[in-house]
Motif scaffolding. Structure first.
Motif, PDB file in Angstrom:
ATOM      1  N   TRP A   1       0.822  -1.205   0.000  1.00  0.00           N
ATOM      2  CA  TRP A   1       0.000   0.000   0.000  1.00  0.00           C
ATOM      3  C   TRP A   1       0.860   1.260   0.000  1.00  0.00           C
ATOM      4  O   TRP A   1       0.490   2.274  -0.595  1.00  0.00           O
ATOM      5  N   SER A   2       2.002   1.214   0.660  1.00  0.00           N
ATOM      6  CA  SER A   2       2.879   2.391   0.638  1.00  0.00           C
ATOM      7  C   SER A   2       3.456   2.621  -0.757  1.00  0.00           C
ATOM      8  O   SER A   2       3.618   3.770  -1.173  1.00  0.00           O
TER       9      SER A   2
ATOM     10  N   LEU B   1       2.917   6.047  -2.779  1.00  0.00           N
ATOM     11  CA  LEU B   1       4.033   6.841  -3.307  1.00  0.00           C
ATOM     12  C   LEU B   1       3.925   7.028  -4.813  1.00  0.00           C
ATOM     13  O   LEU B   1       4.201   8.110  -5.344  1.00  0.00           O
TER      14      LEU B   1
END
Length: 125
Positions: free
Chosen positions: A77-78, A82
């Motif tokens: 998810w990061s 990003l």
């Protein structure tokens, strides 16, 4: 002579293309031969060595496997976050550059029409 603003907009095309490329990699496309991954993840794979975490489920405790799945979900998810951030910010930079280039007065407007006409030494036929 062409419009000098076109020269200023030359790099905006590349910026906009990269922004749309970042956003396009967020589409969850998966085929037999190809799986679309976020651009930040692909760049990160090229920069860093593969993780030493073994994802083999036959070894280790269930707690360790659950922790790895939780970390991998957060990591995934990061990467999506990003990639979306980079895509949106690159497109916003493109829009801001377009606004600044076309909102800026031309040289003749800044200096003055009369001075520009008096000092125009181009060959007029």
């Amino acid at each position: 002579m062409g419009d000098p603003r076109i020269i200023l907009l030359r790099d905006v095309i590349v910026t906009a293309f990269m922004g749309f490329l970042f956003l396009a990699t967020l589409i969850p496309l998966e085929t037999r031969w190809f799986t679309m991954r976020p651009t930040v993840l692909l760049v990160g794979r090229q920069l860093f060595r593969p993780s030493q975490i073994s994802l083999d489920r036959s070894r280790g405790s269930e707690t360790r496997n659950a922790r790895i799945r939780m970390v991998m979900t957060g990591f995934r998810w990061s990467m999506y976050g990003l990639t979306a951030s980079w895509g949106v910010l690159l497109i916003l930079e493109c829009v801001a550059t377009l606004i600044m280039v076309y909102a800026a007065p031309s040289l003749s407007m800044r200096v003055g029409w009369k001075w520009a006409e008096e000092n125009d030494y181009t060959d007029k036929n």
